[in-house]
Design an enzyme around this catalytic site. Structure first.
Site, short mmCIF file in Angstrom:
data_model
loop_
_atom_site.label_atom_id
_atom_site.label_comp_id
_atom_site.label_asym_id
_atom_site.label_seq_id
_atom_site.Cartn_x
_atom_site.Cartn_y
_atom_site.Cartn_z
N ARG A 26 1.09 -1.17 -0.11
CA ARG A 26 0.03 -0.17 0.02
C ARG A 26 0.84 1.09 0.03
O ARG A 26 1.97 1.09 0.27
CB ARG A 26 -0.97 0.08 1.17
CG ARG A 26 -2.20 -1.06 1.18
CD ARG A 26 -2.92 -1.05 2.43
NE ARG A 26 -3.92 -2.04 2.31
CZ ARG A 26 -3.73 -3.16 2.75
NH1 ARG A 26 -2.72 -3.70 3.36
NH2 ARG A 26 -5.06 -4.10 2.72
N THR A 27 0.12 2.57 -0.24
CA THR A 27 0.94 3.62 -0.01
C THR A 27 1.44 4.01 1.22
O THR A 27 0.90 4.56 1.95
CB THR A 27 0.22 4.73 -0.85
OG1 THR A 27 -0.55 4.42 -1.98
CG2 THR A 27 0.88 5.98 -1.04
N GLN A 28 2.45 3.44 1.85
CA GLN A 28 2.88 3.66 3.09
C GLN A 28 4.02 4.59 3.16
O GLN A 28 4.81 4.51 4.16
CB GLN A 28 3.07 2.13 3.99
CG GLN A 28 1.91 1.57 3.97
CD GLN A 28 1.97 0.07 4.63
OE1 GLN A 28 2.93 -0.27 4.80
NE2 GLN A 28 0.96 -0.34 5.22
N TYR A 29 4.53 5.03 1.89
CA TYR A 29 5.45 6.00 2.09
C TYR A 29 5.19 7.11 1.14
O TYR A 29 4.92 6.91 -0.04
CB TYR A 29 6.87 5.32 1.50
CG TYR A 29 8.21 6.32 1.56
CD1 TYR A 29 8.73 6.41 2.71
CD2 TYR A 29 8.46 7.00 0.30
CE1 TYR A 29 9.82 7.46 2.90
CE2 TYR A 29 9.43 7.96 0.51
CZ TYR A 29 10.22 8.05 1.77
OH TYR A 29 11.14 8.89 2.00
N PRO A 131 -2.47 4.39 6.04
CA PRO A 131 -2.75 5.87 6.47
C PRO A 131 -2.95 6.68 5.21
O PRO A 131 -2.08 6.67 4.02
CB PRO A 131 -1.77 6.28 7.35
CG PRO A 131 -0.63 5.60 6.91
CD PRO A 131 -1.16 3.97 6.49
#
Length: 253
Positions: A26-29, A131
Site C-alpha cells: 500500500r501507499t505507506q511511503y 494511512p
C-alpha cells in the site's frame, strides 16, 4: 471430512509464494509531498496560506500545485504531505457534500462537521495500517447558536486532532507557531492577518528546503471562500549567517 493436501503440491507452492513474496503493498511511503500550511482566525473569518511547491522525494519537482481548496459553502481545506492522498480526500469530500446537498433540507455541512468527518476517516485508515499521509487544516465560518462562528481545526495522518486559533503544519509547526503565538490577535483585520501569514511564509522560505517563493492565500468569511492567485514575496539573502553559515562552527568544515 479431514482436509488433505492436494497431490500436485499446489498448496505448498502457494504457501511458499506467500512466505517469500512481498504480499499486499500500500501507499505507506509518501512520494510527492507538499510542505507547510499556515492558518489563523481573524476578525471576519479564517485565512489560510501555503506555497505551491511539491517535492518528488527530495527533488522540488512541481512548482504550481495548489493545496488549498474550498469544501461546500462554509469551509476551506489545506493539506501538507502526500498529494495523491490529498486528491483521494478531496474525492471523499465531493461525495460527502453531494450527498448532503441531495437531502435538500435547507442545511449544509459546516467546517466543524467536515473536520469531524475527516478525523474519523484519518483514524479509520490509520487502524487499517494504510494511512492517508497528510496533515489537514480545516477552517470556515457558519452561523450557529451564537451567531457567525469561526472554526479552525487540524487532523494528522494518525487521527490526532484539535481546534485552535492559529495552526501551522509541517516545518511551520516548529518555525511559525512561535511567531503566531506572539503576534496573533483575535481582532486582526484581513490586511494584518495577511502580513502575519506572509512573515511566517518568509521564515519558512529561508529555513525549509522544500519551500518555494510562490505562495497562495485563501480566506473564508460569511460571504464565501476566496482563493487568490499565487504570488511571490520580496526576499533578502544578504544576512551574515546566510553568506557564511559555517562561521563560528566547531570542526574543520
Amino acid at each position: 471430512m479431514a482436509w488433505q493436501q492436494p497431490m500436485d503440491g499446489s498448496h505448498a507452492s502457494g504457501s511458499k509464494a506467500v512466505a517469500d513474496g512481498p504480499g499486499t503493498q500500500r501507499t505507506q511511503y509518501p512520494y510527492v509531498t507538499g510542505s507547510s500550511i499556515i492558518a489563523l482566525k481573524y476578525k471576519d473569518g479564517v485565512i489560510m496560506a501555503s506555497d505551491t511547491g511539491a517535492s518528488y522525494g527530495s527533488t522540488l519537482r512541481y512548482k504550481s500545485v495548489e493545496r488549498i481548496k474550498a469544501v461546500g459553502k462554509h469551509s476551506l481545506i489545506g493539506a501538507s504531505g502526500e498529494f495523491s492522498d490529498f486528491q483521494e480526500i478531496l474525492r471523499y469530500l465531493d461525495e460527502l457534500t453531494l450527498s448532503d446537498h441531495m437531502w435538500d433540507d435547507g442545511n449544509s455541512l459546516g467546517p466543524k462537521e467536515v473536520h469531524s468527518y475527516l478525523t474519523r476517516v484519518m483514524y479509520n485508515r490509520r487502524n487499517k495500517f494504510d494511512p492517508l499521509w497528510n496533515s489537514l487544516v480545516i477552517g470556515g465560518v457558519k452561523k450557529g447558536p451564537k451567531g457567525e462562528e469561526k472554526y479552525l481545526g487540524m487532523v494528522n495522518m494518525i487521527g490526532t486532532h484539535f481546534e485552535e486559533n492559529h495552526i501551522a503544519t509541517g516545518f511551520g509547526n516548529h518555525m511559525a507557531i512561535p511567531i503566531l503565538r506572539t503576534e496573533w490577535r483575535e481582532d486582526m483585520t484581513f490586511e494584518e492577518a495577511v502580513k502575519l501569514v506572509e512573515k511566517c511564509l518568509l521564515v519558512l522560505l529561508y529555513r525549509d528546503r522544500s519551500s518555494i517563493n510562490k505562495f497562495q492565500i485563501a480566506k473564508i468569511t460569511t460571504e464565501g471562500a476566496t482563493i487568490y492567485p499565487p504570488y511571490s514575496l520580496k526576499t533578502y539573502w544578504g544576512f551574515a549567517a546566510f553568506e557564511n553559515p559555517a562561521q563560528g562552527a566547531v570542526g574543520s568544515w
